[in-house]
Design a protein around this motif. Structure first.
Motif, PDB file in Angstrom:
ATOM      1  N   TYR A 141      21.303 -62.138  30.041  1.00  0.00           N
ATOM      2  CA  TYR A 141      22.725 -61.845  28.947  1.00  0.00           C
ATOM      3  C   TYR A 141      22.744 -62.555  28.570  1.00  0.00           C
ATOM      4  CZ  TYR A 141      24.588 -59.485  33.723  1.00  0.00           C
ATOM      5  OH  TYR A 141      24.573 -58.181  34.106  1.00  0.00           O
ATOM      6  N   HIS A 190      25.948 -64.170  25.964  1.00  0.00           N
ATOM      7  CA  HIS A 190      27.472 -64.217  25.881  1.00  0.00           C
ATOM      8  C   HIS A 190      28.047 -64.622  24.689  1.00  0.00           C
ATOM      9  CE1 HIS A 190      27.573 -62.945  29.504  1.00  0.00           C
ATOM     10  NE2 HIS A 190      27.171 -64.512  30.004  1.00  0.00           N
ATOM     11  N   VAL A 211      29.012 -59.618  27.359  1.00  0.00           N
ATOM     12  CA  VAL A 211      27.346 -59.517  26.927  1.00  0.00           C
ATOM     13  C   VAL A 211      26.888 -58.395  25.481  1.00  0.00           C
ATOM     14  CG1 VAL A 211      25.137 -58.613  27.462  1.00  0.00           C
ATOM     15  CG2 VAL A 211      27.633 -59.479  29.726  1.00  0.00           C
ATOM     16  N   MET A 269      21.593 -57.960  26.258  1.00  0.00           N
ATOM     17  CA  MET A 269      20.980 -57.719  27.356  1.00  0.00           C
ATOM     18  C   MET A 269      18.747 -57.280  27.450  1.00  0.00           C
ATOM     19  SD  MET A 269      22.954 -55.977  30.676  1.00  0.00           S
ATOM     20  CE  MET A 269      21.634 -54.064  30.561  1.00  0.00           C
TER      21      MET A 269
END
Length: 121
Positions: free
Chosen positions: A8, A10, A83, A86
């Motif tokens: 992920y 962020h 997210v 990914m």
């Protein structure tokens, strides 16, 4: 059962913080269910980008990628759009702590090393 490594990225510090508790509860549930085998933030990535960014690595056991995505899609971070990137990679953990869950489970190390040596020839 196949393993998958999920990463992920962020990039929203406010949203990341707002949904962190729900995400952590979700992680605990996934560990307890056996879906999530390991998880945690990567370290040292904060200085690699001029913008705020957090990354994480998650290792799941799932029958296939469709089953994995059905589980991952329930993560509050995904549901709340936290997210930004990914990746999903199928992984066969032949060596180490997950070796008994690999496609070569039950194969002794010596036998496995001999097999790998044959492949290299």
């Amino acid at each position: 059962m196949p393993h998958f490594v999920v990463t992920y990225v962020h990039r929203d510090p406010t949203g990341w913080a707002r949904h962190l508790d729900a995400h952590l509860r979700w992680l605990v549930e996934r560990v307890e269910s056996g879906d999530l085998r390991a998880s945690g933030p990567t370290t040292g990535t904060e200085t690699q980008s001029a913008r705020w960014e957090r990354t994480a690595l998650l290792v799941f056991a799932a029958a296939d990628e469709e089953a994995l995505r059905a589980v991952v899609d329930t993560d509050p971070y995904l549901a709340e759009g936290q997210v930004q990137e990914m990746t999903v990679t199928r992984w066969d953990p032949i060596f180490g702590v997950f070796a008994e869950e690999s496609s070569r489970a039950g194969t002794g190390d010596a036998e496995l090393l001999e097999h790998l040596a044959e492949l290299a020839r």
